[in-house]
Design a protein around this motif. Structure first.
Motif, PDB file in Angstrom:
ATOM      1  N   LEU A 196      45.777  28.341  85.726  1.00  0.00           N
ATOM      2  CA  LEU A 196      44.429  28.395  86.278  1.00  0.00           C
ATOM      3  C   LEU A 196      44.546  28.512  87.784  1.00  0.00           C
ATOM      4  O   LEU A 196      45.201  27.684  88.430  1.00  0.00           O
ATOM      5  CB  LEU A 196      43.635  27.142  85.896  1.00  0.00           C
ATOM      6  N   ILE A 197      43.935  29.551  88.321  1.00  0.00           N
ATOM      7  CA  ILE A 197      43.961  29.778  89.762  1.00  0.00           C
ATOM      8  C   ILE A 197      42.618  29.323  90.310  1.00  0.00           C
ATOM      9  O   ILE A 197      41.571  29.903  89.997  1.00  0.00           O
ATOM     10  CB  ILE A 197      44.245  31.261  90.066  1.00  0.00           C
ATOM     11  N   THR A 198      42.688  28.248  91.078  1.00  0.00           N
ATOM     12  CA  THR A 198      41.499  27.687  91.707  1.00  0.00           C
ATOM     13  C   THR A 198      41.952  26.880  92.917  1.00  0.00           C
ATOM     14  O   THR A 198      43.136  26.868  93.266  1.00  0.00           O
ATOM     15  CB  THR A 198      40.659  26.866  90.695  1.00  0.00           C
ATOM     16  N   TRP A 199      41.033  26.187  93.536  1.00  0.00           N
ATOM     17  CA  TRP A 199      41.298  25.446  94.770  1.00  0.00           C
ATOM     18  C   TRP A 199      42.165  24.216  94.495  1.00  0.00           C
ATOM     19  O   TRP A 199      42.025  23.559  93.468  1.00  0.00           O
ATOM     20  CB  TRP A 199      39.976  25.041  95.403  1.00  0.00           C
ATOM     21  N   PHE A 238      44.794  28.211  95.092  1.00  0.00           N
ATOM     22  CA  PHE A 238      44.256  29.420  95.714  1.00  0.00           C
ATOM     23  C   PHE A 238      43.999  29.165  97.197  1.00  0.00           C
ATOM     24  O   PHE A 238      43.353  28.178  97.546  1.00  0.00           O
ATOM     25  CB  PHE A 238      42.960  29.800  94.993  1.00  0.00           C
ATOM     26  N   PRO A 239      44.480  30.063  98.089  1.00  0.00           N
ATOM     27  CA  PRO A 239      44.297  29.858  99.525  1.00  0.00           C
ATOM     28  C   PRO A 239      42.986  30.414 100.080  1.00  0.00           C
ATOM     29  O   PRO A 239      42.745  30.319 101.282  1.00  0.00           O
ATOM     30  CB  PRO A 239      45.493  30.607 100.125  1.00  0.00           C
ATOM     31  N   GLY A 240      42.176  31.001  99.233  1.00  0.00           N
ATOM     32  CA  GLY A 240      40.954  31.642  99.717  1.00  0.00           C
ATOM     33  C   GLY A 240      41.202  33.112  99.987  1.00  0.00           C
ATOM     34  O   GLY A 240      42.336  33.560 100.129  1.00  0.00           O
ATOM     35  N   PRO A 242      33.026  32.872  98.650  1.00  0.00           N
ATOM     36  CA  PRO A 242      32.195  32.091  99.571  1.00  0.00           C
ATOM     37  C   PRO A 242      32.488  30.597  99.674  1.00  0.00           C
ATOM     38  O   PRO A 242      31.983  29.956 100.592  1.00  0.00           O
ATOM     39  CB  PRO A 242      30.785  32.309  99.018  1.00  0.00           C
ATOM     40  N   GLU A 243      33.257  30.028  98.801  1.00  0.00           N
ATOM     41  CA  GLU A 243      33.404  28.578  98.796  1.00  0.00           C
ATOM     42  C   GLU A 243      33.971  28.024 100.104  1.00  0.00           C
ATOM     43  O   GLU A 243      33.648  26.925 100.498  1.00  0.00           O
ATOM     44  CB  GLU A 243      34.269  28.123  97.618  1.00  0.00           C
ATOM     45  N   ARG A 244      34.842  28.791 100.753  1.00  0.00           N
ATOM     46  CA  ARG A 244      35.372  28.358 102.056  1.00  0.00           C
ATOM     47  C   ARG A 244      36.097  29.519 102.720  1.00  0.00           C
ATOM     48  O   ARG A 244      36.391  30.525 102.082  1.00  0.00           O
ATOM     49  CB  ARG A 244      36.292  27.161 101.915  1.00  0.00           C
TER      50      ARG A 244
END
Length: 178
Positions: free
Chosen positions: A46-49, A69-71, A76-78
């Motif tokens: 799972l790729i997420t924050w 995940f580095p963004g 839009p989350e960060r």
């Protein structure tokens, strides 16, 4: 071509789910339960924050690992962490994903992130107005705006070869272990 979730050659799957909320991940769990029941042999990343690690830990029976995940531009989350992008792609390449799926939603930027993972096959939600790259073999499903989030994920997985069936109930374990 065999639908990828029915193809025994597909063993390593990346799910790009760039949400920061507990509710968003809980809405993914019925489809993840059905996926695990149908394909216990899959290794699911799972790729997420990174801060979602405690939630992902509680999904241990459904998800094998969190790939932080580095963004990225357009998510839009960060703000993205440009220094984190290259190590993220190296980590993704080391996993040699057979299939990477955009399960984030109606955002073309998430499809760009998914494509950057270098998986053998790429698919998932096709956002409004976005055209899948040629040669992806129908592995995208137009993002369904008219159904609940739980049903979106079930529809996508069924589109990709998961056998139809009754959805698993929404639940969230109070401790790790799925």
């Amino acid at each position: 071509m065999t639908a990828p979730l029915a193809d025994p050659a597909v063993r390593r799957v990346a799910l790009v789910r760039l949400r920061v909320g507990l509710g968003d991940l809980v809405c993914s769990m019925p489809a993840l339960r059905r996926l695990r029941d149908a394909r216990p042999d899959l290794r699911v990343s799972l790729i997420t924050w990174a801060e979602m690690a405690p939630v992902v830990d509680r999904m241990a029976g459904l998800v094998d690992e969190l790939l932080p995940f580095p963004g990225a531009e357009g998510i839009p989350e960060r703000a993205p962490d440009p220094a984190g992008w290259a190590p993220f792609l190296v980590a993704a390449a080391q996993r040699r994903f057979d299939l990477a799926l955009q399960v984030y939603g109606d955002r073309p930027a998430a499809n760009r992130v998914t494509a950057a993972l270098g998986a053998r096959l790429t698919g998932g939600f096709a956002p409004t107005g976005w055209q899948p790259p040629s040669g992806t073999g129908g592995l995208h499903l137009r993002y369904p705006l008219d159904v609940h989030e739980v049903d979106r994920h079930l529809r996508l997985f069924e589109h990709l070869g998961l056998p139809p069936g009754a959805p698993a109930p929404m639940s969230f374990p109070l401790s790790g272990g799925g």
